[in-house]
Structures are given as C-alpha cells and as structure tokens.
Design a protein around this motif. Structure first.
Motif, PDB file in Angstrom:
ATOM      1  N   LEU A   1      -4.216  -5.287  -4.180  1.00 28.85           N
ATOM      2  CA  LEU A   1      -5.573  -4.526  -5.347  1.00 28.85           C
ATOM      3  C   LEU A   1      -6.062  -6.167  -5.711  1.00 28.85           C
ATOM      4  CD1 LEU A   1      -4.416  -1.883  -7.300  1.00 28.85           C
ATOM      5  CD2 LEU A   1      -6.247  -1.731  -5.522  1.00 28.85           C
ATOM      6  N   GLY A   2      -5.600  -7.226  -5.231  1.00 25.98           N
ATOM      7  CA  GLY A   2      -6.095  -8.856  -5.490  1.00 25.98           C
ATOM      8  C   GLY A   2      -5.484  -9.516  -6.403  1.00 25.98           C
ATOM      9  N   GLY A   3      -4.448  -8.469  -7.102  1.00 28.22           N
ATOM     10  CA  GLY A   3      -3.329  -9.018  -8.259  1.00 28.22           C
ATOM     11  C   GLY A   3      -2.619 -10.916  -7.330  1.00 28.22           C
ATOM     12  N   LYS A   4      -2.081 -11.415  -9.004  1.00 30.09           N
ATOM     13  CA  LYS A   4      -1.134 -12.160  -8.383  1.00 30.09           C
ATOM     14  C   LYS A   4       0.489 -11.817  -8.365  1.00 30.09           C
ATOM     15  CE  LYS A   4      -5.082 -15.243 -10.116  1.00 30.09           C
ATOM     16  NZ  LYS A   4      -5.399 -15.449  -8.464  1.00 30.09           N
ATOM     17  N   ASP A   5       1.153 -10.737  -8.782  1.00 28.82           N
ATOM     18  CA  ASP A   5       2.319 -10.446  -9.256  1.00 28.82           C
ATOM     19  C   ASP A   5       3.039  -9.751  -7.725  1.00 28.82           C
ATOM     20  OD1 ASP A   5       2.311 -10.814 -12.392  1.00 28.82           O
ATOM     21  OD2 ASP A   5       1.018  -9.809 -11.926  1.00 28.82           O
ATOM     22  N   ASN A   6       2.862 -10.893  -7.043  1.00 26.10           N
ATOM     23  CA  ASN A   6       3.908 -10.209  -6.068  1.00 26.10           C
ATOM     24  C   ASN A   6       4.650 -11.595  -5.157  1.00 26.10           C
ATOM     25  OD1 ASN A   6       1.837 -11.373  -4.364  1.00 26.10           O
ATOM     26  ND2 ASN A   6       0.449  -9.294  -5.765  1.00 26.10           N
ATOM     27  N   PHE A   7       5.108 -11.297  -3.674  1.00 20.79           N
ATOM     28  CA  PHE A   7       6.072 -12.278  -3.876  1.00 20.79           C
ATOM     29  C   PHE A   7       5.857 -12.567  -2.355  1.00 20.79           C
ATOM     30  CE2 PHE A   7       8.767 -11.367  -6.635  1.00 20.79           C
ATOM     31  CZ  PHE A   7       9.052 -12.630  -7.563  1.00 20.79           C
ATOM     32  N   ALA A   8       6.162 -13.970  -1.390  1.00 24.90           N
ATOM     33  CA  ALA A   8       5.815 -14.197   0.017  1.00 24.90           C
ATOM     34  C   ALA A   8       5.804 -12.700   1.051  1.00 24.90           C
ATOM     35  CB  ALA A   8       5.979 -14.894   0.700  1.00 24.90           C
ATOM     36  N   ALA A   9       6.768 -11.866   0.689  1.00 25.10           N
ATOM     37  CA  ALA A   9       6.981 -10.966   1.572  1.00 25.10           C
ATOM     38  C   ALA A   9       7.060  -9.839   1.828  1.00 25.10           C
ATOM     39  CB  ALA A   9       8.880 -10.184   1.141  1.00 25.10           C
ATOM     40  N   ASP A  10       5.881  -9.643   0.132  1.00 25.98           N
ATOM     41  CA  ASP A  10       5.281  -8.170  -0.004  1.00 25.98           C
ATOM     42  C   ASP A  10       3.874  -8.457   0.260  1.00 25.98           C
ATOM     43  OD1 ASP A  10       6.829  -7.021  -1.980  1.00 25.98           O
ATOM     44  OD2 ASP A  10       6.405  -9.057  -3.539  1.00 25.98           O
ATOM     45  N   ARG A  11       3.580  -9.673   0.726  1.00 25.00           N
ATOM     46  CA  ARG A  11       2.172 -10.608   1.511  1.00 25.00           C
ATOM     47  C   ARG A  11       2.292 -10.470   2.666  1.00 25.00           C
ATOM     48  NH1 ARG A  11       2.501 -13.677  -3.567  1.00 25.00           N
ATOM     49  NH2 ARG A  11       3.390 -15.296  -1.970  1.00 25.00           N
ATOM     50  N   GLU A  12       3.593 -11.184   3.274  1.00 26.72           N
ATOM     51  CA  GLU A  12       3.597 -10.156   4.728  1.00 26.72           C
ATOM     52  C   GLU A  12       2.860  -9.329   5.370  1.00 26.72           C
ATOM     53  OE1 GLU A  12       7.115 -12.590   5.024  1.00 26.72           O
ATOM     54  OE2 GLU A  12       6.579 -14.563   4.970  1.00 26.72           O
ATOM     55  N   SER A  13       4.168  -7.705   4.205  1.00 20.38           N
ATOM     56  CA  SER A  13       4.017  -6.404   4.601  1.00 20.38           C
ATOM     57  C   SER A  13       3.052  -6.318   4.789  1.00 20.38           C
ATOM     58  CB  SER A  13       5.560  -5.783   3.783  1.00 20.38           C
ATOM     59  OG  SER A  13       5.247  -4.301   3.635  1.00 20.38           O
ATOM     60  N   GLY A  14       2.060  -6.807   3.019  1.00 20.83           N
ATOM     61  CA  GLY A  14       0.762  -5.882   3.217  1.00 20.83           C
ATOM     62  C   GLY A  14       0.242  -6.163   4.099  1.00 20.83           C
ATOM     63  N   GLU A  15       0.031  -7.734   5.046  1.00 18.60           N
ATOM     64  CA  GLU A  15      -0.942  -8.089   6.086  1.00 18.60           C
ATOM     65  C   GLU A  15      -0.718  -7.566   7.015  1.00 18.60           C
ATOM     66  OE1 GLU A  15      -3.729 -10.357   5.664  1.00 18.60           O
ATOM     67  OE2 GLU A  15      -3.508  -9.605   3.804  1.00 18.60           O
ATOM     68  N   ALA A  16       0.774  -7.159   7.401  1.00 16.93           N
ATOM     69  CA  ALA A  16       1.217  -6.684   9.026  1.00 16.93           C
ATOM     70  C   ALA A  16       0.541  -5.316   8.607  1.00 16.93           C
ATOM     71  CB  ALA A  16       3.021  -5.964   8.574  1.00 16.93           C
TER      72      ALA A  16
END
Length: 276
Positions: free
Chosen positions: A28-43
């Motif tokens: 949703l474009g938020g900033k309350d996440n970590f690298a693992a969340d972003r990596e999973s989201g991109e996968a």
C-alpha cells in the motif's frame, strides 16, 4: 519497544521473517515494514504483478462494507480481527463518520500493528475503540478478553470483520471451526464480513507460473487461496447479502464496471452476511 500500554514487545518483533500486515503495508506504499517484508512482497509481485491493485481494492471493499453496515444496516459495534497497520479510512473512522457512537475492537497479533493502532486509532468522544493482542487461531482468547466485553455489548448486533486474514489459515488450522466459534458467539442480527484470496480469477498462465516458482522454492507460500465454494462454506446458516460472494470490486461498487480493474487483477472474494 513499548507502546502507551506499557507493554514491552521487543522480544516478539521478528524483523527477519515477513509478516502479512507489514507486507500489506509495503504494497500500500507504507513505511512500516522491514527488508524481509519487502523481499517477500516483491517475490509475490513478480508472480502476481497486480497484487498492489488487489490490496487497494480490498481496502475499498472494507470501506464500502463498513459504510453500509453503519448506515443502512444500523450496526454500531465492530470486531475487526487482523487489523493491519493503520492507513487512511480504517474501520472505526468509516463507521464513526456515519455514526459517531460506533464502538470498535481491533485484534491483531503483531506488536507493531498494536503499537500503531493504540497511537493512531483514536475514537470519537461518543464512541469507543479497544485493541486486543490475540490471534485468530485462538478465538476463545478474543471472545473472553475483558476489554472486548467492556467495549462491545453482545446482546446487540456486532459486525465481525475478517478482512484478508482467513486465507492465512491453512486446512490444518481448522479454519471453518475457528470462524464458526466466532460466529456462534454473535447475537442474532449480527453480520460477518470477509475478504478471501482466491485463484479462481487468476489467468491460467499466471497460476502455472506461480506453481513453478513455488515448486522451485523461489516463492514461499504462507496463504491458502480458496475457491468460491470453499469460501461459501464459511457462511453456512447465514444470510448472504446481495450481490453474494463476488470479486471485491463487484460488491456494491459505485464505480462502473468499465472503470474497474479487470477481475484477473483483483483475485479476492468479498462477502457480507447476516446472522438470522
């Protein structure tokens, strides 16, 4: 890390493993996440590029459903399980914009979610909000919580909100039993609102690609999409409101069909049902 309640949750925040709420926040474009969340989201986005569209449309469904419940259905109490990290137009904000006396209990098992909720999700003076640290897999803990019973009157209708959370229950979690335990506790005239991920609407080529990625170990599966019939089984004995169990974009949407995202880009069912 502690929030206004004085609880210290530093030992419970695992930044090395993706969490659905933080991953959703990333989409949703938020900033309350970590690298693992972003990596999973991109996968997931590589396999299903429209995941951000699905996340947004899921949010719009929530807002339409709450607006209907607080308005036309005259519901004043909401139990929102799987709150997610607050963004704009959360359940209590929509409900209290229609009926300021609405009372909402939020439930989540992520300390970051609860920290943000307690800081940001403030009620109108006429209404109330409360927050429970609990897991959908343990419905009795939710139902027996003191703050739940203080905030909601189970002699009056309650709207149970299960937005984009039940598909994180695998079959071994006994999801139908868990949901039934919650529904059985609701008084007559209550409502159940659910969105649930599905592969029914996906392009066949996309499904095949996702399967290959899963089999190759490049995509970790932490959700269990369900078919239309499997979703319908959660509502046995309830009165499903029109237009039924439909893609989230199709539920009482004022946007014309021609201007909505295509169904293959919104692989999520939405449903609102009433307990007789």
């Amino acid at each position: 890390m502690a929030d206004g309640s004085g609880e210290d949750w530093s030992g419970r925040i695992d930044t090395t493993t993706a969490h659905p709420a933080r991953r959703y926040n990333y989409w949703l474009g938020g900033k309350d996440n970590f690298a693992a969340d972003r990596e999973s989201g991109e996968a997931i986005a590589r396999v299903y590029p429209a995941i951000r569209t699905t996340a947004l449309e899921n949010r719009y469904f929530l807002q339409r459903a709450v607006r209907f419940l607080a308005g036309e259905a005259n519901v004043r109490q909401f139990l929102d399980i799987g709150t997610g990290i607050p963004t704009a137009d959360n359940t209590h904000e929509v409900a209290q914009s229609v009926a300021p006396s609405s009372r909402i209990v939020y439930v989540d098992n992520d300390p970051i979610v609860l920290t943000h909720a307690r800081a940001l999700l403030t009620s109108t003076p006429e209404g109330a909000t409360a927050y429970i640290d609990a897991d959908l897999r343990d419905p009795r803990t939710i139902l027996d919580d003191e703050s739940l019973r203080k905030t909601l009157d189970f002699n009056q209708p309650v709207a149970l909100m299960l937005i984009a959370i039940v598909h994180f229950l695998f079959d071994e979690d006994k999801p139908y039993e868990l949901v039934k335990t919650l529904v059985d506790a609701l008084p007559s005239g209550s409502y159940v609102v659910m969105t649930h991920g599905t592969a029914d609407l996906n392009d066949p080529a996309a499904r095949e690609y996702a399967l290959r990625e899963i089999q190759a170990g490049r995509l970790k599966v932490d959700a269990r999409p369900r078919s239309h019939d499997e979703v319908a089984a959660f509502f046995t004995g309830l009165e499903v409101l029109e237009p039924g169990i439909v893609p989230v974009t199709a539920w009482r949407n004022p946007v014309t069909e021609a201007d909505r995202p295509p169904l293959v880009d919104t692989a999520m069912y939405g449903v609102v049902a009433r307990k007789p």
